[in-house]
Design an enzyme around this catalytic site. Structure first.
Site: not given
Ligand code: F6R
Length: 600
Positions: A2, A27, A75, A99-100, A476, A480, A483, A499, A595
């Site tokens: 928020c 935000r 939010w 906020n909080g 993960e 990262k 990407e 294997h 995103k």
């Molecule tokens: C990796 C990344 C993507 C998302 C994926 C799912 O850094 O951001 O792999 O995790 O596209 O997205 P959400 O979580 O929004 O369903």
């Protein structure tokens, strides 16, 4: 999450507040509002959705001159995003923005209701303004009423409060969430904001309030209620301010993880167990199995959860990649709880999987960062991760909050179905409390990853290896790196290397080995030894020294593998980011990625 702004002065208060809220838009929020005060009256405007809705509403009326105002972008946490739940919240003659989370709001609400106070929203915030008025009605002193109010609140509460009972003042307090007070460039001007951006250009002199510091501001000056505050200068660049001084949003979001994970646990993590206001125990009636469905990073959180759910809650759990699940003609039975995980709540494959499960009559739960998203509107139940908006395309704080929610869920179910002994539950809760601290980025670790990054800019590939929950973490870490560095990386279960993949081992194959002390250390150690014997270049991440490592990142010693998990997570995120920076890539907006993936 928020946002808060406040103004005392001769400028157009409405404009200052709306412009300030716009600066905080990044935000994330789902509703917004402002309250304006002069000697004669208080006026309030609220609107759901974008700030332009609020602006439209305000533009349709003629507004008097108001030298004081407070504003907020919300939010949703307690209560749905509705106009009634939007801030500022009204008592009889005062308004508050907050906020909080007020952890003891239920007790306070009961107490105040019994004294005749009427509550109109579902929020925790509303108790603040009623508590203030309750004290003022008996004490007839706004300062004392405010001080007494603060004393009764538990949880996190950064607030601005205005009242017709004292129409020249803004009462402020910071605890938990950030709040800044500033002397405006104009004479007798006081400004407030929850981060730098709205203040830039209007002041040079600010106090970044510490927890437990509050006071009373008016055009005549600022009275602090304690003396632990100091004035400092404000940065002058807006971009810089939005990133809170970090080079990239991803970096800022990595550093934010300690705070957002605290937000995520607030009100949910109690000494006696886990409390989720948003679900009911009956959700688990007749549930014999859990199926988790997600994509990308969220899938990795799901995979981590499958270990925790089976180990701690003794409930069968399977995890599927949503795009695969959709077309496999899955067998779905009514004794399965279907959980989807999504930062955005909009990912097309995950949403479709959720719809399929609903159609098959399964109970459903979404673990999501965005309220009112397609998934939260579709699922039977929602648990919000409270990570705040994530701007970097590479997901960081979304993953840590998802994993914490899922860990808490495993404990919640384990206690509910009596599979988790009290002693074990206590141990897990103790560890959970340590997570925010574990996620704090130390200078030592960041500098180490920065220095090491220059050695990992080439080669024919990376293998991230781990066992148990450190396998999804390896996935993960590899994701990262892929990407944002565009280098080839794979996550692999360490025991599976022999294997097949070990055939790739040579000095140009970089192995990032996740070697926790508290889980299967000897097993992973012998897997890494095998790779070392084939001359693979090893970067080991562990609290225990490992002499075969070419590079070594030493973790702190802890007594729970999940704390090692979160510490390693930060290391992996930083390492990818530093490699990407050295390669000159766009860290926040890597090529070919979006995103939110709302198409199949
Ligand atoms: C990796 C990344 C993507 C998302 C994926 C799912 O850094 O951001 O792999 O995790 O596209 O997205 P959400 O979580 O929004 O369903």
């Amino acid at each position: 999450m928020c946002g808060i702004v406040g103004y005392i002065g001769k400028k157009d208060t409405t404009k200052f507040l709306l412009d300030g809220l716009k600066e905080l838009e990044y935000r994330g929020y789902d509703s917004a509002g402002i309250a304006l005060l002069n000697q004669n009256k208080i006026e309030v405007f609220k609107a759901l959705g974008k700030l332009s809705n609020l602006e439209n509403k305000i533009s349709q009326v003629t507004i008097d001159s108001y030298p004081i105002g407070i504003g907020h972008t919300r939010w949703a946490t307690h209560g749905k995003p509705t106009e009634l739940n939007a801030h500022p919240h009204l008592g009889e003659y005062s308004y508050v923005v907050h906020n909080g989370i007020i952890e003891n709001y239920k007790e306070l609400k009961e107490e105040l209701s019994s004294k005749g106070h009427n509550f109109v929203s579902q929020t925790d915030t509303e108790v603040i303004v009623h508590l203030f008025e309750n004290y003022y009605n008996s004490l007839n002193d706004t300062k004392k009423a405010f001080e007494n109010t603060i004393k009764r609140l538990e949880g996190a509460f950064s607030i601005l409060l205005i009242s017709k009972a004292d129409p020249e003042k803004i009462f402020f307090f910071k605890h938990g969430s950030p709040l800044i007070i500033a002397k405006g460039n104009e004479e007798n001007e006081v400004l407030f904001a929850s981060s730098d951006a709205p203040l830039i250009g209007f002041t040079q002199s600010v106090v970044y309030l510490e927890d437990g510091v509050g006071g009373i501001a008016s055009a005549q000056g600022i009275e602090f209620l304690s003396d632990n505050y100091s004035w400092s200068n404000l940065p002058t660049s807006k971009q810089f301010a939005q990133k809170d001084g970090f080079r990239f949003f991803m970096e800022k979001e990595i550093y934010e993880q300690g705070t957002v994970v605290s937000d995520c646990m607030l009100g949910r993590l109690k000494d006696e167990g886990i409390c989720f206001d948003e679900i009911e125990p009956s959700l688990f009636d007749g549930v014999r199995e859990i199926k988790i469905c997600a994509c990308g990073t969220s899938y990795h959180a799901g995979l981590t959860a499958s270990y925790l759910l089976e180990r701690l809650a003794k409930i069968k759990c399977s995890v599927e990649i949503a795009s695969e699940f959709r077309y496999k003609q899955p067998l779905l039975t009514n004794d399965t709880l279907f959980i989807v995980i999504s930062q955005s709540g909009e990912t097309a494959d995950t949403l479709e999987a959720l719809k399929m499960a609903k159609k098959a009559g399964l109970k459903s739960l979404v673990i999501c960062n965005v309220d009112n998203s397609s998934m939260t509107r579709t699922a039977d139940y929602t648990i919000l991760t409270r990570a705040g908006i994530e701007k970097g395309v590479a997901s960081t704080k979304a993953f840590s909050t998802q994993t914490v929610v899922l860990w808490m869920l495993a404990l919640y179910i384990g206690k509910l179905n009596s599979h988790l002994q009290k002693e074990d539950l206590d141990k897990e809760i103790l560890a959970l409390r340590e997570v925010p601290k574990t996620l704090i980025v130390s200078d030592r670790i960041h500098e180490k990853t920065r220095r090491l990054s220059k050695r990992y800019l080439h080669g024919h590939g990376f293998f991230f290896i781990g066992r148990d929950v450190f396998f999804p973490l390896a996935l993960e870490g590899a994701l990262k790196l892929k990407e944002i560095s565009y280098l080839h990386a794979e996550g692999y279960p360490a025991g599976e290397m022999k294997h097949g993949p070990i055939a790739l081992a040579d000095p140009e194959l970089f192995t990032i080995a996740l070697m926790p002390q508290n889980l299967l250390y000897d097993k992973i150690k012998s897997n890494v030894e095998e790779l070392s014997a084939r001359d693979s270049t090893i970067c080991a991440i562990s609290p225990l020294d490992f002499e075969l490592a070419d590079d070594f990142i030493k973790l702190q010693k802890t007594d729970h593998y999940m704390l090692e998990f979160f510490e390693m997570l930060v290391v992996l995120q930083l390492l990818s980011m530093e490699i990407s920076i050295r390669l000159g890539n766009d860290v926040d907006m890597p090529r070919n990625l979006a995103k939110s993936v709302t198409v199949e």
